[in-house]
Design a protein around this motif. Structure first.
Motif, PDB file in Angstrom:
ATOM      1  N   ALA A   1     -11.046   4.681   6.571  1.00 54.39           N
ATOM      2  CA  ALA A   1     -12.377   5.138   6.148  1.00 54.39           C
ATOM      3  C   ALA A   1     -12.277   6.102   4.971  1.00 54.39           C
ATOM      4  O   ALA A   1     -13.037   6.002   3.997  1.00 54.39           O
ATOM      5  CB  ALA A   1     -13.104   5.791   7.320  1.00 54.39           C
ATOM      6  N   LEU A   2     -11.333   7.050   5.046  1.00 59.23           N
ATOM      7  CA  LEU A   2     -11.143   8.003   3.949  1.00 59.23           C
ATOM      8  C   LEU A   2     -10.757   7.284   2.656  1.00 59.23           C
ATOM      9  O   LEU A   2     -11.169   7.686   1.567  1.00 59.23           O
ATOM     10  CB  LEU A   2     -10.069   9.029   4.320  1.00 59.23           C
ATOM     11  CG  LEU A   2     -10.515  10.136   5.276  1.00 59.23           C
ATOM     12  CD1 LEU A   2      -9.318  10.926   5.777  1.00 59.23           C
ATOM     13  CD2 LEU A   2     -11.524  11.063   4.619  1.00 59.23           C
ATOM     14  N   ALA A   3      -9.974   6.211   2.785  1.00 64.19           N
ATOM     15  CA  ALA A   3      -9.575   5.435   1.606  1.00 64.19           C
ATOM     16  C   ALA A   3     -10.791   4.811   0.937  1.00 64.19           C
ATOM     17  O   ALA A   3     -10.931   4.847  -0.302  1.00 64.19           O
ATOM     18  CB  ALA A   3      -8.572   4.356   2.016  1.00 64.19           C
TER      19      ALA A   3
ATOM     20  N   PHE B   1       2.367  10.887  -1.352  1.00 66.86           N
ATOM     21  CA  PHE B   1       1.311  11.206  -2.298  1.00 66.86           C
ATOM     22  C   PHE B   1       0.011  11.412  -1.522  1.00 66.86           C
ATOM     23  O   PHE B   1      -0.085  11.073  -0.346  1.00 66.86           O
ATOM     24  CB  PHE B   1       1.108  10.068  -3.306  1.00 66.86           C
ATOM     25  CG  PHE B   1       2.279   9.804  -4.205  1.00 66.86           C
ATOM     26  CD1 PHE B   1       3.178  10.802  -4.533  1.00 66.86           C
ATOM     27  CD2 PHE B   1       2.482   8.539  -4.750  1.00 66.86           C
ATOM     28  CE1 PHE B   1       4.265  10.560  -5.364  1.00 66.86           C
ATOM     29  CE2 PHE B   1       3.565   8.277  -5.582  1.00 66.86           C
ATOM     30  CZ  PHE B   1       4.454   9.289  -5.892  1.00 66.86           C
ATOM     31  N   SER B   2      -0.993  11.955  -2.207  1.00 64.12           N
ATOM     32  CA  SER B   2      -2.321  12.071  -1.609  1.00 64.12           C
ATOM     33  C   SER B   2      -3.014  10.710  -1.672  1.00 64.12           C
ATOM     34  O   SER B   2      -3.318  10.212  -2.761  1.00 64.12           O
ATOM     35  CB  SER B   2      -3.164  13.113  -2.360  1.00 64.12           C
ATOM     36  OG  SER B   2      -4.510  13.003  -1.993  1.00 64.12           O
ATOM     37  N   SER B   3      -3.258  10.105  -0.509  1.00 66.51           N
ATOM     38  CA  SER B   3      -3.924   8.799  -0.490  1.00 66.51           C
ATOM     39  C   SER B   3      -5.362   8.913  -0.997  1.00 66.51           C
ATOM     40  O   SER B   3      -5.909   7.968  -1.575  1.00 66.51           O
ATOM     41  CB  SER B   3      -3.914   8.210   0.922  1.00 66.51           C
ATOM     42  OG  SER B   3      -4.540   9.072   1.841  1.00 66.51           O
ATOM     43  N   LEU B   4      -5.980  10.086  -0.798  1.00 62.79           N
ATOM     44  CA  LEU B   4      -7.343  10.299  -1.322  1.00 62.79           C
ATOM     45  C   LEU B   4      -7.357  10.203  -2.847  1.00 62.79           C
ATOM     46  O   LEU B   4      -8.205   9.527  -3.434  1.00 62.79           O
ATOM     47  CB  LEU B   4      -7.860  11.672  -0.896  1.00 62.79           C
ATOM     48  CG  LEU B   4      -8.423  11.812   0.519  1.00 62.79           C
ATOM     49  CD1 LEU B   4      -8.779  13.258   0.783  1.00 62.79           C
ATOM     50  CD2 LEU B   4      -9.631  10.927   0.728  1.00 62.79           C
ATOM     51  N   LEU B   5      -6.402  10.882  -3.477  1.00 65.22           N
ATOM     52  CA  LEU B   5      -6.341  10.849  -4.941  1.00 65.22           C
ATOM     53  C   LEU B   5      -5.997   9.459  -5.456  1.00 65.22           C
ATOM     54  O   LEU B   5      -6.559   8.997  -6.456  1.00 65.22           O
ATOM     55  CB  LEU B   5      -5.311  11.864  -5.446  1.00 65.22           C
ATOM     56  CG  LEU B   5      -5.706  13.341  -5.379  1.00 65.22           C
ATOM     57  CD1 LEU B   5      -4.556  14.208  -5.857  1.00 65.22           C
ATOM     58  CD2 LEU B   5      -6.939  13.608  -6.208  1.00 65.22           C
ATOM     59  N   SER B   6      -5.083   8.767  -4.788  1.00 68.11           N
ATOM     60  CA  SER B   6      -4.678   7.424  -5.222  1.00 68.11           C
ATOM     61  C   SER B   6      -5.851   6.454  -5.160  1.00 68.11           C
ATOM     62  O   SER B   6      -6.097   5.696  -6.110  1.00 68.11           O
ATOM     63  CB  SER B   6      -3.534   6.900  -4.351  1.00 68.11           C
ATOM     64  OG  SER B   6      -2.379   7.664  -4.522  1.00 68.11           O
ATOM     65  N   CYS B   7      -6.575   6.470  -4.042  1.00 66.17           N
ATOM     66  CA  CYS B   7      -7.710   5.542  -3.887  1.00 66.17           C
ATOM     67  C   CYS B   7      -8.863   5.927  -4.804  1.00 66.17           C
ATOM     68  O   CYS B   7      -9.593   5.055  -5.288  1.00 66.17           O
ATOM     69  CB  CYS B   7      -8.170   5.501  -2.435  1.00 66.17           C
ATOM     70  SG  CYS B   7      -6.980   4.692  -1.349  1.00 66.17           S
TER      71      CYS B   7
ATOM     72  N   PHE C   1      -5.951  -0.846   1.063  1.00 69.80           N
ATOM     73  CA  PHE C   1      -4.963  -0.586   2.123  1.00 69.80           C
ATOM     74  C   PHE C   1      -3.553  -0.461   1.545  1.00 69.80           C
ATOM     75  O   PHE C   1      -2.770   0.385   1.981  1.00 69.80           O
ATOM     76  CB  PHE C   1      -5.002  -1.698   3.173  1.00 69.80           C
ATOM     77  CG  PHE C   1      -6.207  -1.649   4.080  1.00 69.80           C
ATOM     78  CD1 PHE C   1      -7.064  -0.566   4.061  1.00 69.80           C
ATOM     79  CD2 PHE C   1      -6.462  -2.679   4.963  1.00 69.80           C
ATOM     80  CE1 PHE C   1      -8.178  -0.514   4.894  1.00 69.80           C
ATOM     81  CE2 PHE C   1      -7.560  -2.639   5.805  1.00 69.80           C
ATOM     82  CZ  PHE C   1      -8.424  -1.549   5.773  1.00 69.80           C
ATOM     83  N   LEU C   2      -3.226  -1.301   0.556  1.00 71.23           N
ATOM     84  CA  LEU C   2      -1.903  -1.253  -0.064  1.00 71.23           C
ATOM     85  C   LEU C   2      -1.695   0.082  -0.781  1.00 71.23           C
ATOM     86  O   LEU C   2      -0.639   0.710  -0.660  1.00 71.23           O
ATOM     87  CB  LEU C   2      -1.746  -2.421  -1.057  1.00 71.23           C
ATOM     88  CG  LEU C   2      -0.415  -2.522  -1.804  1.00 71.23           C
ATOM     89  CD1 LEU C   2       0.751  -2.663  -0.835  1.00 71.23           C
ATOM     90  CD2 LEU C   2      -0.444  -3.709  -2.779  1.00 71.23           C
TER      91      LEU C   2
ATOM     92  N   SER D   1       0.894   5.297  -0.839  1.00 71.69           N
ATOM     93  CA  SER D   1       0.721   6.750  -1.000  1.00 71.69           C
ATOM     94  C   SER D   1       1.379   7.500   0.153  1.00 71.69           C
ATOM     95  O   SER D   1       2.079   8.494  -0.052  1.00 71.69           O
ATOM     96  CB  SER D   1      -0.767   7.107  -1.061  1.00 71.69           C
ATOM     97  OG  SER D   1      -1.373   6.523  -2.183  1.00 71.69           O
ATOM     98  N   ILE D   2       1.136   7.023   1.371  1.00 67.81           N
ATOM     99  CA  ILE D   2       1.725   7.662   2.551  1.00 67.81           C
ATOM    100  C   ILE D   2       3.247   7.554   2.514  1.00 67.81           C
ATOM    101  O   ILE D   2       3.968   8.508   2.819  1.00 67.81           O
ATOM    102  CB  ILE D   2       1.153   7.024   3.836  1.00 67.81           C
ATOM    103  CG1 ILE D   2      -0.341   7.342   3.957  1.00 67.81           C
ATOM    104  CG2 ILE D   2       1.894   7.523   5.079  1.00 67.81           C
ATOM    105  CD1 ILE D   2      -1.067   6.547   5.013  1.00 67.81           C
TER     106      ILE D   2
END
Length: 390
Positions: free
Chosen positions: A60-62, A238-244, A227-228, A233-234
């Motif tokens: 959801a955060l992604a 890395f920050s998955s929030l920033l990546s997405c 999702f990829l 990121s994980i």
């Protein structure tokens, strides 16, 4: 697990209907519904299964970050001006300074604890604010400023936390025991890595999406890439929030007229977001409130003052409209995922009891902010005259 997921989903939907009668946002209903069926109240969802829902929250955060990234169109940002960057820095620094100085000089807390707690205070949770904006179809100068500010806030917060944690370690252990350069540079590398990954994945997705014809196929491809990006990121810390967020930003700038890549996910995300916010309510542990005391209340108040003051000064310096100056701070109060994550890092790097105290304060603050944040965001949008539909 499927039974629990169905109970969570249905409870969130029912409570949203109930809470709407009180003219409150749906998000508040989801959180209260989760709290009601969670371990703190009725216990329908046992405490030992709560951790099993982490993949839903991560997903959801992604999608939330991807949606926020779609708002960062360069042409659009040029129209609203460079002031957004200034506002973001001032609202983040405002919260950090208010919490840090208040803890040191008013509540006589140790300096190392105060600066780390202040750094975490900079974090703002974009999810609840975004849901309120979408629910009421809000449009106007406040929304145009708010969305890019909450999108960039995490990057600023991570940098502030990196510097604060370095100073805290030096105060506790001495300069010889820690590499100041590595502690300051590591969050910068994390941000650069996250943005680079998001850009690379967005570039590939933009190329593929041009060749995809049907909406069903496009939806599947976009979900796969979100999702990829999150998974990589994980994997690389890395920050998955920033990546997405960068994934969405890259797409909206490479394909500025192709709205399909953003509208198509609206068929997929509604139940995911209901689950996310209701699960957030399930995870709230009311027993924490008893052990926090005056310091917890002080953190909540000082951070709120800092966000509002910083947001006002930033908007004034950027010569934003009066509605932005007066009401931006109210919409920046929700705090959740990033703050909880940073409190876990603080718990690891600071010795007992300081790390444990920070973790307890942040978890208690999240309970309060997530419950009062959405109604305050709605209040700000109503006062700014930007809510188009009830």
């Amino acid at each position: 697990m499927l039974f629990y997921v169905s109970v969570i989903l249905l409870t969130g939907l029912v409570m949203a209907k109930v809470i709407r009668l009180l003219k409150l946002p749906n998000v508040t209903g989801y959180l209260l519904g989760g709290l009601l069926i969670g371990p703190s109240v009725l216990g329908i969802i046992p405490r030992d299964v709560v951790g099993s829902f982490s993949i839903i929250s991560e997903a959801a955060l992604a999608f939330i970050a991807y949606s926020i990234g779609s708002e960062l169109n360069i042409e659009h940002l040029k129209k609203i001006g460079k002031g957004v960057v200034l506002i973001t820095f001032l609202e983040a620094i405002g919260a950090t300074l208010c919490v840090t100085l208040g803890m040191i000089f008013i509540f006589r807390q140790p300096v190392h604890l105060s600066i780390v707690l202040g750094a975490i205070g900079a974090a703002t949770a974009p999810a609840a604010t975004l849901m309120v904006v979408k629910q009421y179809n809000a449009k106007g100068p406040l929304v145009d400023t708010l969305l890019p500010v909450v999108a960039m806030d995490d990057a600023v917060c991570i940098m502030i936390f990196g510097i604060a944690s370095a100073i805290a370690k030096i105060l506790l252990e001495g300069v010889e025991s820690v590499s100041l350069a590595s502690l300051i540079l590591s969050p910068i590398f994390e941000i650069i890595g996250a943005l680079a990954l998001g850009f690379f994945m967005g570039f590939i997705l933009a190329w593929i999406s041009k060749k995809v014809k049907g909406e069903d196929e496009l939806l599947s491809v976009i979900i796969a890439f979100i999702f990829l990006t999150t998974g990589l990121s994980i994997q690389f810390n890395f920050s998955s929030l920033l990546s997405c967020m960068m994934l969405g930003t890259t797409l909206t700038n490479i394909l500025p007229h192709n709205k399909r890549v953003f509208t198509v996910i609206e068929h997929f995300t509604p139940p995911l977001l209901v689950l996310f916010f209701t699960i957030s309510g399930v995870e709230l542990n009311l027993s924490i409130l008893k052990s926090v005391g005056l310091i917890g209340i002080a953190y909540v108040v000082l951070r709120a003052v800092g966000k509002m003051l910083g947001g006002y000064l930033g908007a004034a310096a950027a010569k934003s409209p009066k509605t932005v100056r007066n009401y931006l701070g109210f919409a920046l109060l929700p705090q959740a995922g990033v703050a909880i994550g940073l409190s876990m890092v603080a718990q690891r790097i600071l010795p007992a009891p300081y790390g444990d105290e920070i973790r307890t304060v942040i978890l208690a603050a999240v309970i309060i902010y997530e419950l009062i944040g959405p109604p305050l965001a709605k209040f700000a949008l109503v006062k700014a005259g930007e809510i188009q539909s009830e």
